[in-house]
Motif scaffolding. Sequence first.
Motif, PDB file in Angstrom:
ATOM      1  N   THR A  96      15.614  -4.707   5.241  1.00  0.00           N
ATOM      2  CA  THR A  96      14.424  -5.546   5.130  1.00  0.00           C
ATOM      3  C   THR A  96      13.221  -4.617   5.037  1.00  0.00           C
ATOM      4  OG1 THR A  96      14.144  -5.712   7.516  1.00  0.00           O
ATOM      5  CG2 THR A  96      15.373  -7.492   6.448  1.00  0.00           C
ATOM      6  N   ALA A  97      12.216  -5.052   4.320  1.00  0.00           N
ATOM      7  CA  ALA A  97      11.012  -4.240   4.164  1.00  0.00           C
ATOM      8  C   ALA A  97       9.836  -5.165   3.845  1.00  0.00           C
ATOM      9  CB  ALA A  97      11.195  -3.229   3.028  1.00  0.00           C
ATOM     10  N   THR A  98       8.633  -4.670   4.107  1.00  0.00           N
ATOM     11  CA  THR A  98       7.430  -5.404   3.724  1.00  0.00           C
ATOM     12  C   THR A  98       6.526  -4.470   2.928  1.00  0.00           C
ATOM     13  OG1 THR A  98       6.269  -4.858   5.768  1.00  0.00           O
ATOM     14  CG2 THR A  98       7.467  -6.949   5.723  1.00  0.00           C
ATOM     15  N   PHE A  99       5.677  -5.104   2.106  1.00  0.00           N
ATOM     16  CA  PHE A  99       4.745  -4.321   1.302  1.00  0.00           C
ATOM     17  C   PHE A  99       3.615  -5.228   0.846  1.00  0.00           C
ATOM     18  CE2 PHE A  99       3.334  -2.493  -2.781  1.00  0.00           C
ATOM     19  CZ  PHE A  99       2.922  -1.253  -2.320  1.00  0.00           C
ATOM     20  N   ASP A 100       2.392  -4.697   0.846  1.00  0.00           N
ATOM     21  CA  ASP A 100       1.247  -5.423   0.298  1.00  0.00           C
ATOM     22  C   ASP A 100       1.325  -5.306  -1.221  1.00  0.00           C
ATOM     23  OD1 ASP A 100       0.293  -6.086   2.807  1.00  0.00           O
ATOM     24  OD2 ASP A 100      -1.096  -4.393   2.905  1.00  0.00           O
ATOM     25  N   ILE A 101       1.860  -6.336  -1.851  1.00  0.00           N
ATOM     26  CA  ILE A 101       2.107  -6.300  -3.294  1.00  0.00           C
ATOM     27  C   ILE A 101       0.798  -6.351  -4.076  1.00  0.00           C
ATOM     28  CG2 ILE A 101       2.371  -8.764  -3.866  1.00  0.00           C
ATOM     29  CD1 ILE A 101       4.952  -6.062  -4.749  1.00  0.00           C
ATOM     30  N   PHE A 102      -0.242  -6.902  -3.467  1.00  0.00           N
ATOM     31  CA  PHE A 102      -1.579  -6.836  -4.065  1.00  0.00           C
ATOM     32  C   PHE A 102      -2.589  -6.590  -2.967  1.00  0.00           C
ATOM     33  CE2 PHE A 102      -5.707  -8.252  -5.324  1.00  0.00           C
ATOM     34  CZ  PHE A 102      -5.836  -7.705  -6.585  1.00  0.00           C
ATOM     35  N   ARG A 103      -3.401  -5.584  -3.174  1.00  0.00           N
ATOM     36  CA  ARG A 103      -4.534  -5.265  -2.299  1.00  0.00           C
ATOM     37  C   ARG A 103      -5.735  -5.044  -3.214  1.00  0.00           C
ATOM     38  NH1 ARG A 103      -3.756  -3.376   2.859  1.00  0.00           N
ATOM     39  NH2 ARG A 103      -5.828  -2.474   2.627  1.00  0.00           N
ATOM     40  N   ALA A 104      -6.788  -5.821  -3.009  1.00  0.00           N
ATOM     41  CA  ALA A 104      -7.971  -5.678  -3.867  1.00  0.00           C
ATOM     42  C   ALA A 104      -8.537  -4.266  -3.817  1.00  0.00           C
ATOM     43  CB  ALA A 104      -9.040  -6.698  -3.475  1.00  0.00           C
ATOM     44  N   ASP A 105      -8.488  -3.625  -2.645  1.00  0.00           N
ATOM     45  CA  ASP A 105      -9.039  -2.260  -2.547  1.00  0.00           C
ATOM     46  C   ASP A 105      -8.223  -1.243  -3.345  1.00  0.00           C
ATOM     47  OD1 ASP A 105      -6.854  -2.325  -0.788  1.00  0.00           O
ATOM     48  OD2 ASP A 105      -7.842  -1.103   0.729  1.00  0.00           O
ATOM     49  N   ARG A 106      -6.960  -1.543  -3.615  1.00  0.00           N
ATOM     50  CA  ARG A 106      -6.105  -0.638  -4.390  1.00  0.00           C
ATOM     51  C   ARG A 106      -5.946  -1.099  -5.842  1.00  0.00           C
ATOM     52  NH1 ARG A 106      -0.519  -1.353  -2.316  1.00  0.00           N
ATOM     53  NH2 ARG A 106      -0.573  -3.091  -3.770  1.00  0.00           N
ATOM     54  N   ASP A 107      -5.728  -2.407  -6.048  1.00  0.00           N
ATOM     55  CA  ASP A 107      -5.339  -2.929  -7.360  1.00  0.00           C
ATOM     56  C   ASP A 107      -6.480  -3.558  -8.162  1.00  0.00           C
ATOM     57  OD1 ASP A 107      -2.536  -2.305  -6.945  1.00  0.00           O
ATOM     58  OD2 ASP A 107      -2.523  -3.950  -5.499  1.00  0.00           O
ATOM     59  N   ASP A 108      -7.641  -3.694  -7.558  1.00  0.00           N
ATOM     60  CA  ASP A 108      -8.800  -4.259  -8.261  1.00  0.00           C
ATOM     61  C   ASP A 108     -10.030  -3.381  -8.033  1.00  0.00           C
ATOM     62  OD1 ASP A 108      -9.783  -6.385  -9.949  1.00  0.00           O
ATOM     63  OD2 ASP A 108     -10.964  -7.082  -8.232  1.00  0.00           O
ATOM     64  N   ASN A 109      -9.778  -2.076  -7.918  1.00  0.00           N
ATOM     65  CA  ASN A 109     -10.847  -1.127  -7.639  1.00  0.00           C
ATOM     66  C   ASN A 109     -10.781   0.004  -8.661  1.00  0.00           C
ATOM     67  OD1 ASN A 109     -12.550   0.837  -6.637  1.00  0.00           O
ATOM     68  ND2 ASN A 109     -11.705   0.818  -4.572  1.00  0.00           N
ATOM     69  N   PRO A 110     -11.777   0.106  -9.540  1.00  0.00           N
ATOM     70  CA  PRO A 110     -11.746   1.156 -10.561  1.00  0.00           C
ATOM     71  C   PRO A 110     -11.725   2.570  -9.977  1.00  0.00           C
ATOM     72  CG  PRO A 110     -13.578  -0.374 -10.959  1.00  0.00           C
ATOM     73  CD  PRO A 110     -12.953  -0.747  -9.652  1.00  0.00           C
TER      74      PRO A 110
END
Length: 148
Positions: A96-110
């Motif tokens: 079992t594992a968890t992960f932040d599949i979307f993070r605005a600071d990582r995925d919506d930050n130029p």
Amino acid sequence: MASSRNHNFIFMPISFLMIIATIPLTSAGLLPFSAKHVVIINKLVTRATLIVHCKNKGEDKGVISLGPGDSFDFRFRVNLRKTTVYTCSFAWPGNTATFDIFRADRDDNPKSKVGVCSECIWSIYEPAPCRDRRDGGQPNCFQWDGFP
């Protein structure tokens, strides 16, 4: 002469708006409420079934069962404060594992090292979740949350 000035007065703002309209500001992560499309693909080398459960503070995407090569996707908009996070739990035989599949600071930050994605495609492997690159280059792989 006055009609010539009025024509220029109207023409300039319209030209400016047409130029601005051609720039994809929301997909570049520069405006709030940018549309996102997350795709999760089961690429477990063991070809096991992957159980996925994604949610954020206000929305639960439910529990999804993905066979080998199958995918699951969802769409949303980044919130005004750009703090949107979707966390997924993943389960496959013995793990079992968890992960932040979307993070605005990582995925919506130029300015992030992996850049902005409007279509965030994730390949899930046993050792790591990897965000695929649109240019076909090496994917960006991350550690599972809570793993050393």
